[in-house]
Design an enzyme around this catalytic site. Structure first.
Site, PDB file in Angstrom:
ATOM      1  N   CYS A 281     -23.680 -45.229  16.881  1.00 39.38           N
ATOM      2  CA  CYS A 281     -24.029 -46.278  15.921  1.00 39.38           C
ATOM      3  C   CYS A 281     -25.511 -46.625  15.799  1.00 39.38           C
ATOM      4  O   CYS A 281     -26.030 -46.736  14.698  1.00 39.38           O
ATOM      5  CB  CYS A 281     -23.262 -47.544  16.258  1.00 39.38           C
ATOM      6  SG  CYS A 281     -21.536 -47.401  15.809  1.00 39.38           S
TER       7      CYS A 281
ATOM      8  N   VAL B 285     -13.066 -44.215   9.134  1.00 37.47           N
ATOM      9  CA  VAL B 285     -13.533 -42.821   9.207  1.00 37.47           C
ATOM     10  C   VAL B 285     -15.025 -42.815   9.537  1.00 37.47           C
ATOM     11  O   VAL B 285     -15.700 -43.831   9.412  1.00 37.47           O
ATOM     12  CB  VAL B 285     -13.280 -42.066   7.881  1.00 37.47           C
ATOM     13  CG1 VAL B 285     -11.794 -41.961   7.616  1.00 37.47           C
ATOM     14  CG2 VAL B 285     -13.986 -42.732   6.720  1.00 37.47           C
ATOM     15  N   ASN B 286     -15.517 -41.677   9.940  1.00 39.22           N
ATOM     16  CA  ASN B 286     -16.917 -41.630  10.344  1.00 39.22           C
ATOM     17  C   ASN B 286     -17.860 -41.599   9.137  1.00 39.22           C
ATOM     18  O   ASN B 286     -17.511 -41.105   8.067  1.00 39.22           O
ATOM     19  CB  ASN B 286     -17.186 -40.464  11.294  1.00 39.22           C
ATOM     20  CG  ASN B 286     -16.408 -39.229  10.923  1.00 39.22           C
ATOM     21  OD1 ASN B 286     -15.414 -39.307  10.209  1.00 39.22           O
ATOM     22  ND2 ASN B 286     -16.877 -38.092  11.363  1.00 39.22           N
TER      23      ASN B 286
ATOM     24  N   SER C 110     -15.279 -49.085   9.220  1.00 42.30           N
ATOM     25  CA  SER C 110     -16.465 -48.267   9.468  1.00 42.30           C
ATOM     26  C   SER C 110     -17.712 -49.085   9.161  1.00 42.30           C
ATOM     27  O   SER C 110     -17.690 -49.932   8.270  1.00 42.30           O
ATOM     28  CB  SER C 110     -16.486 -47.047   8.548  1.00 42.30           C
ATOM     29  OG  SER C 110     -15.313 -46.303   8.656  1.00 42.30           O
TER      30      SER C 110
ATOM     31  N   LEU D  54     -24.931 -54.190  10.577  1.00 38.98           N
ATOM     32  CA  LEU D  54     -26.144 -53.380  10.717  1.00 38.98           C
ATOM     33  C   LEU D  54     -27.200 -54.138  11.516  1.00 38.98           C
ATOM     34  O   LEU D  54     -27.872 -53.580  12.387  1.00 38.98           O
ATOM     35  CB  LEU D  54     -26.732 -53.023   9.343  1.00 38.98           C
ATOM     36  CG  LEU D  54     -25.996 -52.003   8.479  1.00 38.98           C
ATOM     37  CD1 LEU D  54     -26.806 -51.703   7.227  1.00 38.98           C
ATOM     38  CD2 LEU D  54     -25.757 -50.715   9.243  1.00 38.98           C
TER      39      LEU D  54
ATOM     40  N   VAL E 138     -13.081 -45.869  17.174  1.00 36.71           N
ATOM     41  CA  VAL E 138     -12.879 -47.222  16.670  1.00 36.71           C
ATOM     42  C   VAL E 138     -11.426 -47.425  16.244  1.00 36.71           C
ATOM     43  O   VAL E 138     -10.745 -48.343  16.710  1.00 36.71           O
ATOM     44  CB  VAL E 138     -13.857 -47.515  15.502  1.00 36.71           C
ATOM     45  CG1 VAL E 138     -13.525 -48.848  14.843  1.00 36.71           C
ATOM     46  CG2 VAL E 138     -15.287 -47.524  16.007  1.00 36.71           C
ATOM     47  N   GLY E 139     -10.936 -46.535  15.363  1.00 39.05           N
ATOM     48  CA  GLY E 139      -9.579 -46.695  14.820  1.00 39.05           C
ATOM     49  C   GLY E 139      -8.512 -46.714  15.911  1.00 39.05           C
ATOM     50  O   GLY E 139      -7.632 -47.585  15.905  1.00 39.05           O
TER      51      GLY E 139
ATOM     52  N   PHE F  32     -17.247 -54.674  16.451  1.00 39.00           N
ATOM     53  CA  PHE F  32     -18.389 -54.816  17.359  1.00 39.00           C
ATOM     54  C   PHE F  32     -18.098 -54.247  18.747  1.00 39.00           C
ATOM     55  O   PHE F  32     -18.874 -54.446  19.672  1.00 39.00           O
ATOM     56  CB  PHE F  32     -18.786 -56.289  17.478  1.00 39.00           C
ATOM     57  CG  PHE F  32     -19.296 -56.872  16.182  1.00 39.00           C
ATOM     58  CD1 PHE F  32     -20.585 -56.586  15.739  1.00 39.00           C
ATOM     59  CD2 PHE F  32     -18.494 -57.684  15.386  1.00 39.00           C
ATOM     60  CE1 PHE F  32     -21.058 -57.108  14.541  1.00 39.00           C
ATOM     61  CE2 PHE F  32     -18.961 -58.200  14.191  1.00 39.00           C
ATOM     62  CZ  PHE F  32     -20.250 -57.920  13.760  1.00 39.00           C
TER      63      PHE F  32
HETATM   64  C1  UDX Z   1     -16.547 -44.294  12.978  1.00 38.85           C
HETATM   65  C2  UDX Z   1     -17.982 -44.466  12.473  1.00 38.85           C
HETATM   66  O1  UDX Z   1     -18.798 -43.518  13.132  1.00 38.85           O
HETATM   67  C3  UDX Z   1     -18.525 -45.826  12.699  1.00 38.85           C
HETATM   68  O2  UDX Z   1     -19.688 -46.016  11.956  1.00 38.85           O
HETATM   69  C4  UDX Z   1     -17.591 -46.843  12.263  1.00 38.85           C
HETATM   70  O3  UDX Z   1     -18.035 -48.110  12.669  1.00 38.85           O
HETATM   71  C5  UDX Z   1     -16.187 -46.573  12.704  1.00 38.85           C
HETATM   72  O4  UDX Z   1     -15.772 -45.251  12.439  1.00 38.85           O
HETATM   73  P1  UDX Z   1     -15.602 -43.558  15.308  1.00 38.85           P
HETATM   74  O5  UDX Z   1     -14.230 -44.094  15.297  1.00 38.85           O
HETATM   75  O6  UDX Z   1     -16.345 -43.586  16.590  1.00 38.85           O
HETATM   76  O7  UDX Z   1     -16.565 -44.374  14.386  1.00 38.85           O
HETATM   77  O8  UDX Z   1     -15.621 -42.117  14.618  1.00 38.85           O
HETATM   78  P2  UDX Z   1     -14.797 -40.827  15.009  1.00 38.85           P
HETATM   79  O9  UDX Z   1     -14.406 -40.882  16.443  1.00 38.85           O
HETATM   80  O10 UDX Z   1     -15.559 -39.690  14.471  1.00 38.85           O
HETATM   81  O11 UDX Z   1     -13.435 -40.991  14.175  1.00 38.85           O
HETATM   82  C6  UDX Z   1     -13.325 -40.881  12.798  1.00 38.85           C
HETATM   83  C7  UDX Z   1     -12.011 -40.160  12.490  1.00 38.85           C
HETATM   84  O12 UDX Z   1     -11.799 -40.172  11.073  1.00 38.85           O
HETATM   85  C8  UDX Z   1     -11.975 -38.691  12.912  1.00 38.85           C
HETATM   86  O13 UDX Z   1     -10.900 -38.485  13.803  1.00 38.85           O
HETATM   87  C9  UDX Z   1     -11.787 -37.931  11.598  1.00 38.85           C
HETATM   88  O14 UDX Z   1     -10.969 -36.781  11.720  1.00 38.85           O
HETATM   89  C10 UDX Z   1     -11.130 -38.979  10.722  1.00 38.85           C
HETATM   90  N1  UDX Z   1     -11.251 -38.737   9.279  1.00 38.85           N
HETATM   91  C11 UDX Z   1     -12.451 -38.467   8.717  1.00 38.85           C
HETATM   92  C12 UDX Z   1     -10.108 -38.786   8.483  1.00 38.85           C
HETATM   93  O15 UDX Z   1      -9.004 -38.993   8.969  1.00 38.85           O
HETATM   94  N2  UDX Z   1     -10.235 -38.597   7.136  1.00 38.85           N
HETATM   95  C13 UDX Z   1     -11.419 -38.310   6.541  1.00 38.85           C
HETATM   96  O16 UDX Z   1     -11.480 -38.116   5.328  1.00 38.85           O
HETATM   97  C14 UDX Z   1     -12.566 -38.246   7.372  1.00 38.85           C
HETATM   98  C1  UDX Z   2     -22.808 -50.363  20.172  1.00 43.29           C
HETATM   99  C2  UDX Z   2     -22.691 -51.876  20.014  1.00 43.29           C
HETATM  100  O1  UDX Z   2     -22.898 -52.505  21.280  1.00 43.29           O
HETATM  101  C3  UDX Z   2     -21.340 -52.248  19.446  1.00 43.29           C
HETATM  102  O2  UDX Z   2     -21.281 -53.648  19.209  1.00 43.29           O
HETATM  103  C4  UDX Z   2     -21.133 -51.499  18.152  1.00 43.29           C
HETATM  104  O3  UDX Z   2     -19.841 -51.780  17.621  1.00 43.29           O
HETATM  105  C5  UDX Z   2     -21.293 -50.006  18.352  1.00 43.29           C
HETATM  106  O4  UDX Z   2     -22.557 -49.723  18.938  1.00 43.29           O
HETATM  107  P1  UDX Z   2     -21.971 -48.576  21.938  1.00 43.29           P
HETATM  108  O5  UDX Z   2     -22.817 -47.619  21.195  1.00 43.29           O
HETATM  109  O6  UDX Z   2     -20.586 -48.205  22.279  1.00 43.29           O
HETATM  110  O7  UDX Z   2     -21.873 -49.950  21.144  1.00 43.29           O
HETATM  111  O8  UDX Z   2     -22.676 -48.886  23.325  1.00 43.29           O
HETATM  112  P2  UDX Z   2     -23.730 -49.959  23.899  1.00 43.29           P
HETATM  113  O9  UDX Z   2     -23.161 -50.533  25.123  1.00 43.29           O
HETATM  114  O10 UDX Z   2     -24.192 -50.900  22.871  1.00 43.29           O
HETATM  115  O11 UDX Z   2     -24.925 -49.018  24.348  1.00 43.29           O
HETATM  116  C6  UDX Z   2     -25.672 -48.265  23.432  1.00 43.29           C
HETATM  117  C7  UDX Z   2     -26.747 -47.483  24.143  1.00 43.29           C
HETATM  118  O12 UDX Z   2     -27.762 -48.331  24.658  1.00 43.29           O
HETATM  119  C8  UDX Z   2     -26.232 -46.682  25.348  1.00 43.29           C
HETATM  120  O13 UDX Z   2     -26.839 -45.410  25.349  1.00 43.29           O
HETATM  121  C9  UDX Z   2     -26.663 -47.501  26.534  1.00 43.29           C
HETATM  122  O14 UDX Z   2     -26.845 -46.732  27.701  1.00 43.29           O
HETATM  123  C10 UDX Z   2     -27.973 -48.068  26.025  1.00 43.29           C
HETATM  124  N1  UDX Z   2     -28.341 -49.330  26.706  1.00 43.29           N
HETATM  125  C11 UDX Z   2     -27.584 -50.438  26.550  1.00 43.29           C
HETATM  126  C12 UDX Z   2     -29.482 -49.365  27.507  1.00 43.29           C
HETATM  127  O15 UDX Z   2     -30.183 -48.358  27.670  1.00 43.29           O
HETATM  128  N2  UDX Z   2     -29.826 -50.546  28.104  1.00 43.29           N
HETATM  129  C13 UDX Z   2     -29.085 -51.682  27.974  1.00 43.29           C
HETATM  130  O16 UDX Z   2     -29.459 -52.710  28.551  1.00 43.29           O
HETATM  131  C14 UDX Z   2     -27.929 -51.630  27.165  1.00 43.29           C
END
Ligand code: UDX
Ligand code: UDX
Length: 468
Positions: free
Chosen positions: A281, A93-94, A134, A226, A16-17, A171
């Protein structure tokens, strides 16, 4: 006069970040954007001169990194420096599901959000806007505010410091992150202070139309994120539940999806049956919703949402059952090809991928798996599979997995091919070529309706497609 935002810091260089900050940097040339992370290896990858090495694969991301990195986009592990310079700090962060203690298995673990808030509280200077990126349980902003205000209100240069907290949920979906960020359906900003809200609105206005930027109170914003994910996941479980009924009745899930999706009130997206949803998510957010409902005594509501997760797990069990049934009740010692390991196409992310559970169960049954995925590495696959399965005494020549570099290599001598991820290439497979490599009779288990059934059958494959 309204303040200006000249310097942004984002804590968390993840899925995300990273992409979010890259797009902000692209559209806001006057703003310096610093993405910080405690994971040095990850930051080094973001800084690799060879941009094919950046840690996240997203179509279009690499080009933006080439355009902005070193100009107004920077990746660093120096949290203190960049927090102290920032006018606005994104927390990205996660927030995994708690594995122990109260709420284990359901509630979000906020320890990293809390740690970020503490670092901000210590190092920030002057007036700083904190943006929750997050996905967080409703009312987390309250916690963040409490932590921020717990330190003395003077920064280390003896200036007053103060904080505003905004919620700006993301999103974006993986695989389409850049397009989702560039052309969002809406941008949601929750907050209490109009000045702070407007400063964030101004940033998005650089590339998003005004009508698409919604402002709400903090709690509505947190809950909307959510709820959006819960609704999307619910559609996937709904269509998957009907896929089972199609198999029993002779209806075809793709025809049903098309027919219902043409109803404007239903819409045609998120109606693709498959092996169940994965990704970081959906499961986490529904568990969180369930936990919050339980906390407020809304048992019926929490039961309702929990069912979405149960159907998701059941769908994967059904697929494993089907493989066993078609391969004469046993797969012990049999070779199987797994096509796709990421949780969906166009991403290297494997978090909560349905492939994990399916592969684990097949290994427990004694199969030998050749896994092919165009973007997921062997070490990543290995880190996903339960180490108890790999370490067992039975983990031998047969009960094991390897990563195949090509589809051809994956199918050599197999009795079955299981397509789990919807990578486009799987729709173009040359079945005539593969038919010479497998052991006959060979079954194809297509969990995504991605395989060309006519071609496969023409080349003497047996094929089972989910939902038909
Ligand atoms: C995360 C969350 O999973 C999601 O719920 C939210 O919407 C967005 O942030 P994502 O970016 O996919 O999503 O997570 P991830 O790829 O695990 O990245 C989080 C990063 O935060 C990691 O690189 C981790 O090292 C870093 N982190 C974590 C910090 O820099 N400081 C901390 O204290 C903890
Ligand atoms: C989701 C939300 O879409 C996004 O808005 C939010 O910020 C993070 O979570 P993401 O998890 O990246 O995004 O993927 P998404 O495209 O939503 O798919 C989620 C899962 O559902 C995947 O495993 C995908 O294969 C499955 N999926 C999706 C289906 O099985 N059928 C569908 O029609 C759509």
């Amino acid at each position: 006069m309204m303040r200006e935002i000249n310097n942004i810091c984002c804590i968390g260089a993840g899925y995300v970040g990273g992409p979010t900050m890259a797009v902000i940097a692209k559209h806001c040339e006057n703003i310096q954007v610093n993405v910080v992370d405690i994971d040095e290896e990850r930051i080094n990858k973001w800084n690799d001169p060879d941009t094919s090495k950046i840690p996240i694969y997203e179509p279009g991301l690499r080009e933006i990194i080439e355009l902005t990195r070193g100009k107004n986009l920077h990746f660093s592990t120096d949290l203190k420096k960049h927090i102290s310079k920032a006018d606005m700090i994104f927390i990205s962060v996660n927030t995994p599901t708690k594995t122990r203690g109260r709420g284990a298995g359901k509630a979000s673990d906020l320890k990293w959000v809390e740690a970020s808030a503490r670092q901000i509280s210590e190092f920030a200077k002057g007036n700083t806007i904190i943006v929750e990126k997050s996905t967080l349980p409703v009312k987390t902003a309250e916690t963040i505010k409490e932590i921020l205000n717990s330190q003395k209100s003077i920064d280390f240069e003896n200036n007053f410091k103060s904080f505003e907290v905004l919620s700006n949920p993301e999103f974006l979906a993986e695989g389409t992150a850049i397009n989702d960020l560039e052309n969002p359906d809406r941008v949601l900003i929750g907050g209490e202070n109009d000045n702070a809200i407007n400063l964030l609105v101004e940033i998005y206005l650089n590339w998003v139309e005004k009508e698409k930027i919604i402002t709400t109170n903090l709690w509505s914003s947190e809950l909307s994120k959510l709820t959006a994910n819960a609704f999307l996941a619910q559609r996937v479980s709904s269509i998957n539940s009907i896929s089972a009924l199609c198999e029993s009745t002779g209806a075809d899930i793709n025809e049903v999806s098309k027919a219902i999706g043409m109803d404007k009130r239903i819409g045609n997206l998120f109606l693709k049956a498959g092996p169940g949803f994965g990704g970081s998510c959906f499961k986490k957010d529904i568990l969180n919703l369930v936990y919050i409902c339980e906390h407020y005594g809304l048992k019926e509501v929490s039961n309702y949402w929990e069912q979405v997760l149960k159907i998701n797990e059941w769908q994967q069990k059904r697929i494993i059952q089907k493989v066993l049934e078609k391969l004469f009740g046993t797969i012990t010692g049999k070779k199987l090809a797994i096509l796709g390991f990421s949780f969906k196409a166009n991403t290297n992310d494997t978090r909560e991928s349905p492939a994990i559970k399916i592969c684990e169960e097949l290994l427990i049954e004694g199969a030998k798996l050749n896994i092919f995925d165009p973007k997921v590495t062997y070490s990543q696959i290995k880190s996903c599979i339960d180490s108890n399965i790999i370490q067992t005494d039975n983990y031998n020549e047969f009960m094991c997995f390897s990563k195949a570099e090509t589809i051809q290599k994956a199918v050599e001598g197999v009795d079955g091919i299981i397509a789990i991820t919807d990578w486009e290439d799987f729709s173009k497979i040359n079945w005539e070529e593969l038919s010479k490599l497998v052991r006959k009779p060979c079954w194809i288990f297509d969990t995504r309706s991605i395989i060309n059934k006519i071609e496969a059958e023409k080349n003497n494959f047996n094929i089972w497609q989910l939902g038909s």
